[in-house]
Design an enzyme around this catalytic site. Structure first.
Site, PDB file in Angstrom:
ATOM      1  N   SER A  12       0.858  -1.186   0.000  1.00 42.87           N
ATOM      2  CA  SER A  12       0.000   0.000   0.000  1.00 42.87           C
ATOM      3  C   SER A  12       0.895   1.236   0.000  1.00 42.87           C
ATOM      4  CB  SER A  12      -0.950  -0.034   1.212  1.00 42.87           C
ATOM      5  OG  SER A  12      -1.864   1.041   1.162  1.00 42.87           O
ATOM      6  N   HIS A  31      -2.765  -1.089  -3.251  1.00 42.51           N
ATOM      7  CA  HIS A  31      -3.920  -0.195  -3.106  1.00 42.51           C
ATOM      8  C   HIS A  31      -3.744   1.021  -4.009  1.00 42.51           C
ATOM      9  CE1 HIS A  31      -4.322  -1.902   1.252  1.00 42.51           C
ATOM     10  NE2 HIS A  31      -4.865  -2.706   0.356  1.00 42.51           N
TER      11      HIS A  31
END
Length: 346
Positions: free
Chosen positions: A168, A194
């Site tokens: 992420s 992400h």
């Protein structure tokens, strides 16, 4: 506890006022200055000594990238980029992450006030994360060296193995580091980072240009092949499934998991069920705990699990969560992760 001091740099007076209202509405942060362009911002940075900057990518007088490059070289400060949801915007934002920005928020093209209000949690979470991030001084030498060369001398013993990677915040650069060190004949890699859907295609293309492997945005129901790395598209969860002797990708637009779609947990849990002991799992830098439970399931199914160490993470959130629940067998600095993966495959 002192509040996080934020400086807003954006040429739109509307965006500045909306961002100020969002930030000042939080109990743990405050706006200490607003600038319409980087030239004004330079003086405000000296005066207010902010903890975090929010920076528009495209501005008059000096563009955001030029400013960011100078800032990271001379006075490294956590930066959250404010970017447009366009193909050009995604290219510029990926470059900003390369230059050292911690994260970005994609602003809407229409209905800015209303849409920005819907992004309150996203904006404030990313500012909090940026305030805790490890920001490193960027040097001109880093850019000159270019991507690391793939590690040589590894004779891979099987093509049944599949590598699964979750990341992420800070993950765009971490994935680049890992993939650029993997040889062309590596077993397949499946990745969840992400990222909004308008960005994943550009990001996959960027990785493809830096890796000896073929890197692509995953499509539904394609055979998972050695030498290929598949990136979850920003609009769908990515899973692995098996049909006969072969692995295939599966995309799903089911509800977000851990507030994310794509979710690392969804990918890792499918790997635990389908690939079991033939899998290697890697958790890279990122905010939150997405992927920790899935990595534990993979370890329990016989997979080998690796996490990035705290010192090399931009944000030690997801790896920490995985370590804390006993999901991780090996912890390594980012520069060693590719070597750790290859060691398990030879």
């Amino acid at each position: 506890m002192s509040k996080i001091k934020v400086l807003i740099i954006d040429d739109s007076a509307l965006i500045r006022s909306v961002m100020k209202a969002i930030i000042d509405g939080q109990p743990d942060m405050e706006v200490v200055g607003m600038a319409p362009d980087p030239l004004v911002a330079r003086d405000l940075i000296k005066q207010s000594n902010p903890d975090v900057l929010t920076l528009d990518v495209e501005m008059p007088r000096m563009n955001g990238l030029e400013f960011l490059e100078k800032l990271m070289r001379l006075r490294p400060t956590p930066v959250v980029m404010i970017s447009t949801l366009t193909e050009h915007g995604s290219e510029v934002t990926l470059k900003a992450l390369e230059l050292g920005a911690v994260d970005f928020v994609a602003k809407p093209k229409l209905g800015v006030s209303e849409a920005m209000a819907e992004l309150v949690q996203d904006i404030t979470d990313k500012i909090r994360t940026a305030a805790r991030a490890h920001v490193r001084r960027q040097t001109g030498a880093t850019a000159a060296i270019g991507a690391p060369r793939p590690l040589a001398g590894h004779i891979l013993s099987t093509t049944e193995k599949v590598v699964f990677i979750g990341s992420s915040t800070g993950g765009t650069e971490a994935l680049k580091e890992v993939l650029s060190r993997m040889p062309a004949e590596s077993p397949a890699i499946m990745m969840t980072q992400h990222m909004p859907e308008s960005f994943t295609k550009s990001f996959a293309a960027r990785l493809d240009g830096l890796s000896a492997m073929t890197v692509k945005e995953a499509e539904h129901n394609e055979r998972v092949l050695p030498g290929y790395a598949y990136l979850a598209p920003g609009h769908s969860h990515l899973r692995v499934k098996k049909s006969g002797a072969y692995y295939y990708t599966e995309l799903s637009q089911e509800a977000p998991v851990n507030r994310h779609r794509p979710s690392v947990d969804v990918l890792f849990e499918s790997a635990a069920r389908v690939v079991g002991q033939n899998a290697v799992a890697v958790m890279l830098t990122g905010m939150g705990k997405d992927g920790a439970a899935g990595m534990l399931a993979m370890r329990q199914a016989g997979a080998y699990t690796i996490a990035q160490d705290e010192a090399s993470c931009v944000v030690y959130g997801m790896p920490k969560a995985a370590v804390e629940i006993g999901a991780v067998q090996e912890i390594a600095p980012l520069a060693n992760i590719a070597g750790c993966i290859l060691k398990r495959l030879t």
